[in-house]
Design an enzyme around this catalytic site. Structure first.
Site, mmCIF file in Angstrom:
data_model
loop_
_atom_site.group_PDB
_atom_site.id
_atom_site.type_symbol
_atom_site.label_atom_id
_atom_site.label_comp_id
_atom_site.label_asym_id
_atom_site.label_seq_id
_atom_site.Cartn_x
_atom_site.Cartn_y
_atom_site.Cartn_z
ATOM 1 N N ASP A 95 4.731 -0.155 3.443
ATOM 2 C CA ASP A 95 4.235 0.443 2.200
ATOM 3 C C ASP A 95 2.783 0.886 2.344
ATOM 4 O OD1 ASP A 95 6.708 -0.192 1.037
ATOM 5 O OD2 ASP A 95 5.967 -2.100 0.262
ATOM 6 N N ASP A 132 8.616 -8.344 1.390
ATOM 7 C CA ASP A 132 7.278 -8.028 0.897
ATOM 8 C C ASP A 132 6.448 -9.300 0.917
ATOM 9 O OD1 ASP A 132 7.781 -5.304 0.354
ATOM 10 O OD2 ASP A 132 8.550 -5.764 -1.644
#
Length: 191
Positions: free
Chosen positions: A151, A129
């Site tokens: 995402d 991330d």
């Protein structure tokens, strides 16, 4: 039956999301100049991290268990979406491609990142991330979670399907009226 046009859109969307997701993760992971980088100071930055847990950093189970559950869920979701694709319009197909591509992008991290980074084996990897909204109001972080391109793809698809429900639902669902039940036919007479 899914037409070749629908297959083409579904696959090209999913593959594009996977490619962009994996390329961006590779870039951030291997080039330290991208790991902590302000895009818009005080609003948006890259902050490299590895998420061993689930969405939003929830870390209740070991990585292997999360990876296995996620893989099984992706298989069932993909089967379900492909079944729906026979009656879906092109907007829905595009959203399905975003969801499948995003899910596969993250599961690839779980499957292979442990091997790539020499920190474990198959299903020992953590999700990379790096996108972080850094906006704060007083001491409150507006959105404290760090996420990735996969995402974003999943979120955009779900939000689009929610906001544009009337346009994305197949015609057969829009035009059906519920069948009345016996209770609906009872009229109450006033005295």
């Amino acid at each position: 039956m899914i037409t070749s046009k629908k297959w083409g859109l579904l696959l090209s969307t999913a593959i594009s999301v996977i490619a962009l997701d994996q390329w961006s993760k590779y870039l951030v992971r291997t080039d330290t100049s991208w790991q902590y980088f302000d895009i818009i100071k005080g609003w948006l930055a890259f902050h490299y991290t590895q998420n061993p847990g689930m969405a939003l950093g929830i870390d209740w189970l070991p990585t292997q268990v999360i990876g296995s559950i996620t893989t099984i869920a992706i298989i069932f979701i993909t089967i379900y979406l492909i079944k729906l694709a026979t009656t879906a319009n092109m907007g829905q197909i595009f959203c399905f491609g975003l969801i499948i591509g995003g899910a596969l992008g993250n599961i690839f991290d779980r499957m292979f990142m442990g091997i790539i980074q020499d920190r474990g084996g198959f299903m020992d990897g953590h999700v990379v991330d790096f996108i972080h909204f850094t906006l704060r109001i007083n001491t409150w972080d507006v959105f404290p979670y760090i996420f990735n391109v996969a995402d974003v793809a999943i979120s955009c698809a779900v939000i689009s399907m929610f906001l544009f429900y009337k346009h994305l639902m197949p015609e057969e669902f829009k035009n059906t009226k519920p069948t009345p039940t016996p209770v609906d036919d009872i009229s109450i007479e006033e005295n």
